[in-house]
Motif scaffolding. Structure first.
Motif, short mmCIF file in Angstrom:
data_model
loop_
_atom_site.label_atom_id
_atom_site.label_comp_id
_atom_site.label_asym_id
_atom_site.label_seq_id
_atom_site.Cartn_x
_atom_site.Cartn_y
_atom_site.Cartn_z
N ALA A 30 19.72 60.51 14.23
CA ALA A 30 19.01 62.07 14.19
C ALA A 30 17.76 61.68 12.81
N ARG A 31 18.14 60.67 12.00
CA ARG A 31 16.71 60.73 11.26
C ARG A 31 15.68 60.03 11.92
N LEU A 32 16.08 59.07 12.70
CA LEU A 32 15.25 58.38 13.58
C LEU A 32 14.28 59.19 14.70
N LEU A 33 15.09 60.47 14.76
CA LEU A 33 14.43 61.30 15.90
C LEU A 33 13.48 62.32 15.16
N GLN A 34 13.58 62.58 13.97
CA GLN A 34 12.76 63.45 13.28
C GLN A 34 11.32 63.20 13.31
N PRO A 35 10.40 64.10 12.65
CA PRO A 35 8.86 63.71 12.86
C PRO A 35 8.98 62.58 11.93
N ARG A 36 7.88 61.58 12.25
CA ARG A 36 7.54 60.12 11.57
C ARG A 36 7.31 60.56 10.01
N TYR A 37 6.81 61.38 9.70
CA TYR A 37 6.37 61.41 8.07
C TYR A 37 7.58 61.75 7.33
N LYS A 38 8.56 62.48 8.03
CA LYS A 38 9.91 62.73 7.18
C LYS A 38 10.75 61.58 7.11
N THR A 193 3.91 55.65 23.45
CA THR A 193 4.54 54.35 23.19
C THR A 193 5.33 54.39 21.88
N ASP A 194 4.78 55.04 20.90
CA ASP A 194 5.29 55.32 19.66
C ASP A 194 6.57 55.81 19.77
N ALA A 195 6.63 56.95 20.47
CA ALA A 195 8.06 57.60 20.55
C ALA A 195 9.20 56.79 21.31
N ALA A 450 1.07 62.01 7.99
CA ALA A 450 0.68 61.32 9.23
C ALA A 450 1.24 61.94 10.51
N GLY A 451 0.83 61.88 11.55
CA GLY A 451 1.21 62.41 12.70
C GLY A 451 1.77 61.19 13.62
N GLU A 452 2.44 61.70 14.74
CA GLU A 452 3.11 60.74 15.68
C GLU A 452 2.04 59.72 16.60
N SER A 453 2.18 58.76 16.31
CA SER A 453 1.32 57.61 16.84
C SER A 453 1.74 56.06 16.45
N LEU A 454 1.30 55.27 17.18
CA LEU A 454 1.79 53.98 16.54
C LEU A 454 0.90 53.63 15.23
N THR A 455 -0.07 54.36 15.01
CA THR A 455 -0.49 54.04 13.60
C THR A 455 -0.52 55.49 12.89
#
Ligand code: HEM
Length: 476
Positions: A30-38, A193-195, A450-455
């Motif tokens: 569940a933690r891995l699936l939450q938004p990256r910044y969280k 790809t990040d997802a 930060a948003g969802e991305s590889l960077t």
């Protein structure tokens, strides 16, 4: 009991700690699936409360994973690059976008691309690019900001910087400026790809919903293919070799060259533009740092006309302070906030943790930057002075930190080859921006993340109202 088995059972049990609050069965899914910044904020909290221990991050859907936080462990990972390889977990997820491009390659294919890249990013070339290619592009950016200032329009500074870097890297590497559709397709493919790294069911998901990714990949691949064909047909200018010329001379086929070209573009453009965006953001929240920066830049700038100033264009003349500002903004907002390797065989980390072959070893530069064990009690603060040391005459020197404490540009034999280019271009553009513009944040209250991305793009962009900086006398 066989000694090897004893070591495996006892050491794994004693030192291989699960990260706290891991749920039964699903572990950290569940933690891995939450938004990256969280996830990043959680990892930073974990590090500040538990120090630099190594933790297991259990999830039933991914290979065994540990999070390392100790610079001594990371130093070992950087040093033993064949033991801690990119691995199939990483490569399988990155392959559609980057193919056998340098970020995804190993062995001779990696070495050839690295040699071509190092050759291309020589200090003579970096100076040439930042003094010849960049200025006309900066002019166009000034014009865009001037128009916005006149009509009191807000602009997304991140978008302008990404556009600037697309044009810059497009011109220096391929002699071609990618179109808006191509840039958008790349950004979309990067987010998909990040997802894949956090969604354990990504293959299943993409089977049903992956059409946008396929469309984006088609555009990216077509662009890569076109620039390679163009470069192969072009008559060479004696003494001048573009990145593509160097790649074409070293790689086995045009498809690999296209992958390599797309990868270089991605490695340089997003990271540098995002680093500049976060630096402007940090400066806008720290007026004292901004004022010190302006004072440090002024003797190194020239007045071009009644209203415009330019920094001197030789990298060596940049005052130390702007380098410290850029390094500090990157420390807190690393362009690659989370990274990983996979163990090629069973091994033991310097802190005693035993890892089986096929373990994912992850580290979060974002969390390490916030660790008081590494950076002291003010780890969370934006304080460029931490990078400078002064002698008794008041002359300051930039004091770099080791790659294992500051893994922003990675370390060891796969250290980023564009670091000097990023610093030269980043400092040049930032100096030019702050010397000429004041940026009022449109939304001062909300903390950016930060948003969802590889960077690490700034989620929602950086909306600002630009105003010409007025220089009344010799001081800012
Ligand atoms: C602020 C800007 C930059 C940051 C923070 C940054 C960061 C990084 C990091 C963390 C890696 C390691 C990736 C991995 O293997 O897991 C890397 C690799 C790399 N970077 Fe950068 N980078 C930046 C700018 C650039 C620029 C401007 C270029 C080139 C034009 C570039 C080219 C590369 C290449 C080719 C690699 C792969 C090296 C290899 O695998 O041997 N980077 N960078």
């Amino acid at each position: 009991m066989c000694p090897l088995l004893y070591e495996s059972v006892v050491l794994d049990a004693v030192l291989y700690m699960k990260a706290p609050k891991s749920l039964p069965i699903i572990g950290y899914t569940a933690r891995l699936l939450q938004p990256r910044y969280k996830l990043l904020d959680y990892l930073a909290r974990l590090q500040s409360s538990r120090g630099v221990k190594t933790f297991e991050i259990p999830s039933p859907f991914v290979p065994p994973t540990v999070l390392i936080n100790d610079p001594a462990c990371l130093e070992y990972v950087f040093r033993e690059h064949e033991l801690f390889a990119k691995g199939s977990f990483f490569r399988s997820r990155m392959h559609d976008l980057f193919g056998d491009g340098i970020l995804n390659a190993s062995g001779p294919l990696w070495q050839s691309q690295r040699k071509a890249g190092v050759n291309f990013l020589s200090s003579a070339n970096v100076t040439r690019f930042s003094s010849e290619t960049l200025p006309p592009l900066m002019e166009a950016m000034h014009e865009r900001l001037t128009t916005a200032a006149i009509i009191h329009e807000m602009v997304d500074l991140q978008e302008l910087l990404l556009d600037l870097m697309s044009k810059f890297f497009g011109l220096v590497a391929y002699d071609t400026v990618p179109g808006a559709d191509q840039v958008r397709a790349f950004d979309e493919a990067s987010a998909w790809t990040d997802a894949r790294f956090t969604n354990p069911l990504w293959q299943f998901y993409e089977l049903f919903f992956g059409q946008p990714l396929q469309r984006a990949l088609e555009i990216v691949k077509k662009f890569g293919h076109e620039v390679v064909i163009k470069a192969a047909e072009k008559t060479r200018t004696p003494g001048h070799q573009s990145l593509l010329d160097l790649l074409l001379a070293r790689l086995p086929d045009k498809e690999t060259v296209a992958d390599a070209a797309t990868t270089f573009m991605s490695a340089g453009r997003d990271t540098t533009a995002q680093a500049m965006t976060w630096t402007v953001y940090e400066l806008s929240k720290s007026p004292k740092v901004l004022s010190t920066l302006l004072t440090s830049l002024e003797p190194h700038s020239i007045t071009r006309d009644s209203s415009t100033r330019s920094p001197l264009r030789t990298i060596g003349l940049h005052p130390r302070y702007i380098k410290a500002v850029f390094a500090e903004a990157l420390r807190l907002n690393p362009s690659v906030p989370l990274n990983m390797r996979e163990t090629a065989r069973r091994c033991r980390l310097p802190d005693g943790t035993v890892l089986q072959a096929g373990t994912i070893v992850a580290w979060a530069s974002y969390a390490m930057a916030r660790s008081s064990a590494i950076w002291g009690e003010d780890a969370q603060d934006f304080r460029p002075e931490r990078w400078l040391s002064s002698d008794e005459n008041g002359n300051s020197t930039f004091v770099p930190r080791s790659a294992s404490e500051y893994p922003v540009f990675h370390g060891g034999s796969r250290v980023c080859i564009g670091k000097s280019m990023a610093e030269a271009v980043g400092c040049q553009v930032l100096a030019e921006l702050v010397l000429n513009w004041e940026f009022e944040l449109v939304d001062k209250e909300t903390r950016k993340h930060a948003g969802e991305s590889l960077t690490a793009p700034m989620d929602g962009g950086l909306l600002v109202r630009p105003r010409r900086r007025v220089w009344t006398d010799t001081k800012a």
